[in-house]
Design an enzyme around this catalytic site. Structure first.
Site, PDB file in Angstrom:
ATOM      1  N   GLU A  43       0.824  -1.205   0.000  1.00  0.00           N
ATOM      2  CA  GLU A  43       0.000   0.000   0.000  1.00  0.00           C
ATOM      3  C   GLU A  43       0.858   1.256   0.000  1.00  0.00           C
ATOM      4  O   GLU A  43       0.559   2.221  -0.701  1.00  0.00           O
ATOM      5  CB  GLU A  43      -0.948   0.005   1.199  1.00  0.00           C
ATOM      6  N   TYR A 126      -6.525   6.661   3.689  1.00  0.00           N
ATOM      7  CA  TYR A 126      -6.613   5.564   2.727  1.00  0.00           C
ATOM      8  C   TYR A 126      -5.868   4.320   3.220  1.00  0.00           C
ATOM      9  O   TYR A 126      -6.436   3.222   3.291  1.00  0.00           O
ATOM     10  CB  TYR A 126      -6.052   5.962   1.342  1.00  0.00           C
ATOM     11  N   ASP A 144      -9.878   5.684  -2.380  1.00  0.00           N
ATOM     12  CA  ASP A 144      -8.725   6.223  -3.099  1.00  0.00           C
ATOM     13  C   ASP A 144      -9.236   7.025  -4.294  1.00  0.00           C
ATOM     14  O   ASP A 144     -10.444   7.224  -4.459  1.00  0.00           O
ATOM     15  CB  ASP A 144      -7.806   5.088  -3.559  1.00  0.00           C
TER      16      ASP A 144
END
Length: 309
Positions: A43, A126, A144
């Site tokens: 991520e 996020y 996102d």
DNA sequence: AAACCGGGGTT
DNA sequence: AACCCAGGTTT
């Protein structure tokens, strides 16, 4: 909200989950055996960076540092060096800080609670939701840039999404989030994937879209947005480009270089360079080097500058 | 709310 | 050459 609208939204969620279950791309961090640390690393690497560039770097990092403790034990300079040209090198520093915080505050295990994740360095709205949902099956709303666009179009009938806004984003996505954690995960990941693959900002492929018949933007015949996409500063000649060149020098010289020699080592930029036109190349280089030190990307001892230990 | 922060791929 | 990308932080 009308009963009919409620039903439309439920069906959008269902269809995206079905589509994603059958059409998702294979990524190593989507494998069931992938650790929470692997998901966190993926991520962070994926922030503003295409998957195709992330995948090889992710394999390299997981091989070098398979756990937070492994990375925490490494010098941050090594993490920065291995980060290489992935972009936004502060992410390398922050990932190392994450690893250290996970070891010191969470017994070496990535926390599963969104608030605990949010407290980690450079983990924002996020990434905290993504790790909580994807690694720990928590029902957290992931939002996102892809998801904002999909919701703007399919739900609200607008071509361009609103600006990122964690409070509003959480509320929008929470409203759609299935109660079953596994389905919540599939919806989060599926909405993102749909935005990336089928519904990019330009040339959406409505003919293969699983929710084309439910899409409000399509129903309105694709009106242009009244809002403006955010423009971005030019890269050529920018401070960002120069910083990148200084970092390249530091990566190449583990022992560091003489601070005053930096301007000579960095190739001069084009003459028509950006905003700070009134100072010399040498002056600008040394000023930006100071910024790098302030940002934790470099250290200076005596007259030498180098990557931090 | 807007600027800043890399670098590469796509059109 | 402009636009885009699984964002976050700072001002």
């Amino acid at each position: 909200m009308s009963l009919r609208e409620r039903s439309r939204r439920t069906e959008i969620v269902d269809r995206v989950i079905d589509w994603f279950s059958a059409n998702q791309r294979d990524f190593p961090w989507r494998e069931p055996e992938c650790s929470p640390w692997g998901i966190l690393v993926s991520e962070v690497m994926s922030q503003q960076t295409q998957m195709s560039r992330v995948e090889p770097k992710w394999h390299e990092f997981m091989s070098l540092w398979p756990t937070p403790a492994d990375m925490a034990a490494a010098p941050v300079a090594e993490v920065i060096r291995r980060w290489d040209r992935l972009g936004y090198p502060r992410r390398a520093v922050n990932l190392h800080r994450c690893a250290t915080a996970i070891v010191e505050n969470h017994g070496g295990e990535v926390p599963s609670d969104r608030d605990a994740l949010l407290a980690l360095p450079a983990i924002g709205a996020y990434t905290s939701a993504a790790v909580a949902s994807f690694a720990f099956l928590r029902c957290e709303p992931v939002v996102d840039t892809n998801i904002r666009r999909v919701l703007a179009r399919a739900i609200h009938g607008e071509a361009i999404a609103w600006d990122a806004n964690p409070r509003r984003d959480d509320a929008e996505m929470s409203e759609l989030l299935p109660e079953d954690p596994q389905r919540a995960k599939l919806w989060n990941a599926g909405a993102m994937e749909l935005g990336a693959i089928v519904c990019p900002s330009k040339k959406p492929q409505c003919e293969v879209c699983p929710i084309a018949q439910l899409c409000e933007w399509r129903a309105r015949n694709y009106p242009a947005s009244t809002r403006k996409a955010r423009g971005q500063a030019k890269f050529a000649g920018s401070d960002r480009q120069l910083r990148g060149r200084v970092m390249a020098i530091l990566r190449r010289h583990p022992e560091g270089v003489l601070f005053d020699s930096l301007p000579d080592l960095v190739e001069p930029l084009a003459a028509d360079s950006g905003t700070s036109v009134d100072i010399s190349h040498a002056e600008r280089t040394l000023l930006l080097a100071e910024d790098l030190i302030r940002d934790g990307l470099a250290t200076r001892a005596a007259e030498r500058i180098r990557l931090p230990h």
